[in-house]
Design a protein around this motif. Structure first.
Motif, PDB file in Angstrom:
ATOM      1  N   GLU A 210      40.256  33.471  36.489  1.00  0.00           N
ATOM      2  CA  GLU A 210      41.670  33.724  36.193  1.00  0.00           C
ATOM      3  C   GLU A 210      42.358  32.483  35.623  1.00  0.00           C
ATOM      4  O   GLU A 210      43.301  32.588  34.836  1.00  0.00           O
TER       5      GLU A 210
ATOM      6  N   ARG B 107      35.155  38.102  37.536  1.00  0.00           N
ATOM      7  CA  ARG B 107      36.568  38.244  37.944  1.00  0.00           C
ATOM      8  C   ARG B 107      36.835  37.701  39.344  1.00  0.00           C
ATOM      9  O   ARG B 107      37.949  37.287  39.643  1.00  0.00           O
ATOM     10  N   THR B 108      35.818  37.687  40.215  1.00  0.00           N
ATOM     11  CA  THR B 108      36.010  37.145  41.567  1.00  0.00           C
ATOM     12  C   THR B 108      35.497  35.707  41.704  1.00  0.00           C
ATOM     13  O   THR B 108      35.442  35.172  42.809  1.00  0.00           O
ATOM     14  N   SER B 109      35.123  35.099  40.566  1.00  0.00           N
ATOM     15  CA  SER B 109      34.672  33.697  40.605  1.00  0.00           C
ATOM     16  C   SER B 109      35.882  32.787  40.845  1.00  0.00           C
ATOM     17  O   SER B 109      37.037  33.188  40.617  1.00  0.00           O
TER      18      SER B 109
END
Length: 200
Positions: free
Chosen positions: A99, A93-95
């Motif tokens: 998104e 999700r933080t790559s």
């Protein structure tokens, strides 16, 4: 044309070969083999390499009959889609690009599948769209015993070691675990986005 086994978000080595062929032919008449990318992929989480496995129903259980991959039924009672989606969200999700692809990815985890092969074809269509490549694909109607060239079915075997791996790229947790080669194509996509194709 090049011959492949449909895989679940296949390994980077497989898509490296797919990129270099105009027409992908998927073997639909092979016998199912365990320890293969037919129903599994590997991602990178905070603990290292993580297996995502699609549970399947064995309708030939108790018989000596070999089961063909195309007939393999997905075991949806195991709620595998919910588990896999949560695992991907936790890992990526933080790559840089998770998104960017999430909306196109979600339908694969919402649709109720009956056959494993349908899952795999949908993941192939998602990846080729994400990579913006337009490889045509077709399905075999009988088992192809051997081809002299362009037979990449061995890439579906987890134990197969590709002769050439793609260049290292930055991974989510490589500072903790080092670089892990030949993960699911999703790992490369979420880290490199549209630039992923340059690594293939």
């Amino acid at each position: 044309m090049s011959l492949f086994i449909p895989s679940y978000f296949g390994p980077i080595s497989e898509y490296s070969k797919i990129l270099k062929t105009e027409t992908v032919v998927f073997e639909m008449e092979d016998n199912f083999q365990k320890q293969s990318y037919r129903n599994r992929c590997y991602i990178f989480n905070s603990s290292g390499k993580q297996l995502l496995n699609i549970p399947v129903k064995d309708k030939n259980k108790g018989t000596t009959q070999r089961k063909k991959t195309k007939d393999l039924l997905v075991d949806n009672d195991a709620l595998w889609q919910e588990h896999h989606l949560k695992s991907l969200q936790t890992a990526y999700r933080t790559s840089p690009f998770y998104e960017f692809y999430e909306d196109d990815l979600l339908p694969i985890f919402k649709r109720k599948y009956t056959f494993l092969q349908d899952v795999n074809i949908d993941t192939f269509l998602f990846v080729t769209d994400a990579l913006q490549i337009s490889q045509k694909h077709s399905l075999t109607e009988e088992y192809i015993v051997n081809t002299k060239e362009n037979d990449f079915r061995a890439l579906s075997d987890v134990k197969h070691k590709p002769k050439k791996l793609v260049d290292n790229y930055i991974q989510m947790f490589d500072d903790k675990h080092g670089f892990i080669p030949n993960l699911s194509i999703l790992d490369l996509l979420f880290m490199e986005g549209p630039n992923a194709i340059s690594f293939l």
